[in-house]
Scaffold this motif. Sequence first.
Motif, short mmCIF file in Angstrom:
data_model
loop_
_atom_site.label_atom_id
_atom_site.label_comp_id
_atom_site.label_asym_id
_atom_site.label_seq_id
_atom_site.Cartn_x
_atom_site.Cartn_y
_atom_site.Cartn_z
N ALA A 316 -11.03 5.19 -15.69
CA ALA A 316 -10.19 5.31 -16.80
C ALA A 316 -9.24 4.13 -16.42
O ALA A 316 -8.67 3.75 -17.42
N LEU A 317 -8.85 3.77 -15.08
CA LEU A 317 -7.99 2.61 -15.09
C LEU A 317 -8.86 1.30 -15.63
O LEU A 317 -7.99 0.50 -16.30
N ALA A 318 -9.98 1.08 -15.62
CA ALA A 318 -10.64 0.07 -16.40
C ALA A 318 -10.67 -0.01 -17.81
O ALA A 318 -10.42 -1.11 -18.57
N ALA A 319 -10.48 1.14 -18.24
CA ALA A 319 -10.12 1.44 -19.78
C ALA A 319 -8.86 1.26 -20.04
O ALA A 319 -8.31 1.31 -21.32
N GLY A 320 -7.91 1.29 -19.25
CA GLY A 320 -6.50 1.16 -19.31
C GLY A 320 -5.61 2.55 -19.79
O GLY A 320 -4.56 2.47 -20.11
N ASP A 321 -6.35 3.53 -19.34
CA ASP A 321 -5.93 5.03 -19.74
C ASP A 321 -5.25 5.59 -18.26
O ASP A 321 -5.84 6.31 -17.54
N LEU A 322 -4.05 5.23 -18.25
CA LEU A 322 -3.39 5.61 -16.95
C LEU A 322 -2.68 7.13 -16.91
O LEU A 322 -2.62 7.67 -16.05
N ALA A 323 -2.82 7.68 -18.26
CA ALA A 323 -2.67 9.03 -18.29
C ALA A 323 -3.82 9.79 -17.70
O ALA A 323 -3.54 10.97 -16.98
N ALA A 324 -4.90 9.31 -18.18
CA ALA A 324 -6.04 10.21 -17.58
C ALA A 324 -6.20 10.10 -16.15
O ALA A 324 -6.50 10.92 -15.33
N ALA A 325 -6.12 8.63 -15.67
CA ALA A 325 -6.03 8.48 -14.21
C ALA A 325 -4.93 9.40 -13.50
O ALA A 325 -5.28 9.88 -12.58
N ARG A 326 -3.71 9.61 -13.99
CA ARG A 326 -2.64 10.27 -13.33
C ARG A 326 -2.90 11.80 -13.23
O ARG A 326 -2.83 12.45 -12.09
N ASP A 327 -3.53 12.37 -14.32
CA ASP A 327 -4.06 13.70 -14.26
C ASP A 327 -5.11 14.04 -13.22
O ASP A 327 -5.22 15.00 -12.48
N ARG A 328 -6.09 13.02 -13.30
CA ARG A 328 -7.07 13.17 -12.35
C ARG A 328 -6.62 13.29 -10.70
O ARG A 328 -7.17 13.91 -9.91
N VAL A 329 -5.81 12.34 -10.27
CA VAL A 329 -5.22 12.07 -9.24
C VAL A 329 -4.38 13.45 -8.83
O VAL A 329 -4.49 13.99 -7.72
N GLU A 330 -3.73 13.89 -9.70
CA GLU A 330 -2.92 15.20 -9.40
C GLU A 330 -3.93 16.33 -9.35
O GLU A 330 -3.45 17.11 -8.11
N LYS A 331 -4.68 16.34 -9.99
CA LYS A 331 -5.67 17.57 -9.53
C LYS A 331 -6.65 17.18 -8.37
O LYS A 331 -6.77 18.12 -7.55
N ASP A 332 -6.89 16.16 -8.04
CA ASP A 332 -7.39 15.89 -6.72
C ASP A 332 -6.37 16.22 -5.55
O ASP A 332 -7.09 16.41 -4.55
#
Length: 582
Positions: A316-332
Amino acid sequence: MTISQELPTVAPVAPDPVRRGPSFLAKAFGITAVLSAAGSGLGLLRDLLLARFFGADEGTDAFLVSWTVPETAAPLLIEDAMTFLMVPAFSLALVLREERPEGADPVRQLTADTLPWLLGGLCALSGATVLWAPEVVRLLAPGLADPGLAVTCTRITALTVLPFGLAGYLGAALRAHHRFTAPAAIYVAYNLGILAVLTLLHLALGVRAAALGVAFGSLLMAGLLIAPFLRALRAGPARGRAARGGRGLLLSPLALLPVAAFTITRQSQVFIERSLGSDLPVGTISHLNYAAKVSQLAMTTALLICTVTFPLVARALAAGDLAAARDRVEKDLGQAAAVVLAGTAFLIACAHPVVALLFQRGAFGPADTTATAQVIQVYSCGLLAQALIGVMVRPFFSMRPAVRRADDPRPIQAGHPLLDWYPVAAMVIGLAVTTSVGVLSTHRFGALGLAAGNAAGITTTAVLLLRGLALRGIALRMPTVLAGQARLLAAAGGAAAAGTLTTRLVHAEAPSIAAGGAVVLAVYLALGGLLGAHELTAPLTRALAMARGRRARTGPQAHAGPGGRRSAGEELLEEGTVPDGC
């Protein structure tokens, strides 16, 4: 430079390899969990044999000082630094491979540009540790009763540096390819090697056999990954040989420095414990080690979650999708806390019968059991922070990876380069707290003071890193995150109290563990449900949704509607669409 708290809406540059369904994540987690549990079980058996053969005396203290070398090398070269660097690097190379089917293969280019330098550096580091083993022992444990034995064992365990580094590199590459089986099995091979040598040679070599086993087990780790890694490289599209240089990727070797510094600084908690513990009565270092090994089983289980999901965050970060990365980190963060707090409540309630059942035999007596159990109960107070740091630091370092696109028009993310060192600064502050509490309390409380310093220091670091993620550009929704953590903490506190009362009523060890564990789990789930801890209730919701989806697929009217459309039940099972889903 001001860092915006808004999440930029950058369109993904890859054909969406980021999102994976719950079935993929569940399968990957299941494989990783089973093999990691097997490795942890063998590691526990290893510690049981150490306790049975050698007890807790000056010999085990000497070996455990030498074990500091592989204990430091494993996080640096396998679990943390190599993962933080190479999973994002290989993830970006895979994104480029999908974008550019013609030309040199970025994955092979990355391997050719990084692996030879890594092997050379590891050989130099291993040789330096062998040469300076006396200085290492003197620095780690100046008050050790048998420094000569510790120096011998340190020179043997220094041989693990090269195979550990190779295993970490190959494992990171395989995880980026979403191949989890072989990387998850490395600790099975490692501990089998230790057990074999320890069992065969403990009478002839004493505690030196354990050091030899560590070296032999490390060779098995690296050997296990070579063939799967070569298959992954050959699985890519056939292309011409990659010329040297940065055609698609640019290497940033200096990105290694803050990652390595953080890992070594984090491991310095062990250095502080063993340095202060060497001045305490003989056996204190051993009690701390046995307690840490048991306590960290819960944390290791929790970190399996981010081990599986980190490649998704990196993509997600490599693709520039910070929103998806944030959501995944919150779930983790929520899911890791849910797992580790269940283990924390169990350890606080059942520490004494667990230690007695596992260790109290041979040279390990009742006094050792009591001392180790008390340390476990104090150590457990820092397990949540340990798990949360493991979740947070992965995306933090991935925001400025060691490898980036040569033609990326976007500026390097995450603000000022000094932010790269934020986790190191947070860990240094945590170490200052650890040292202060340890120095002030060890003379009165002994090993318990060292364990309390560990818990206080790591908790301080976790709090600072929560702020650091926002500065880095991954703006977590803090009220939601903190409220979820508070609900889980309250449930765990109630479960620990109920479990403690239960274990005091049951005197036999095995029944006490069974009864206390059952009460802890029941109260934890019940209180979590009452408090609205969705990290505990969502798995049941997901299981029911998946069951409904399976029934729909096997029913008389298949789920595919007109035009091949999927049913709503199947759409719900996509990554990120089930509330708080995997």
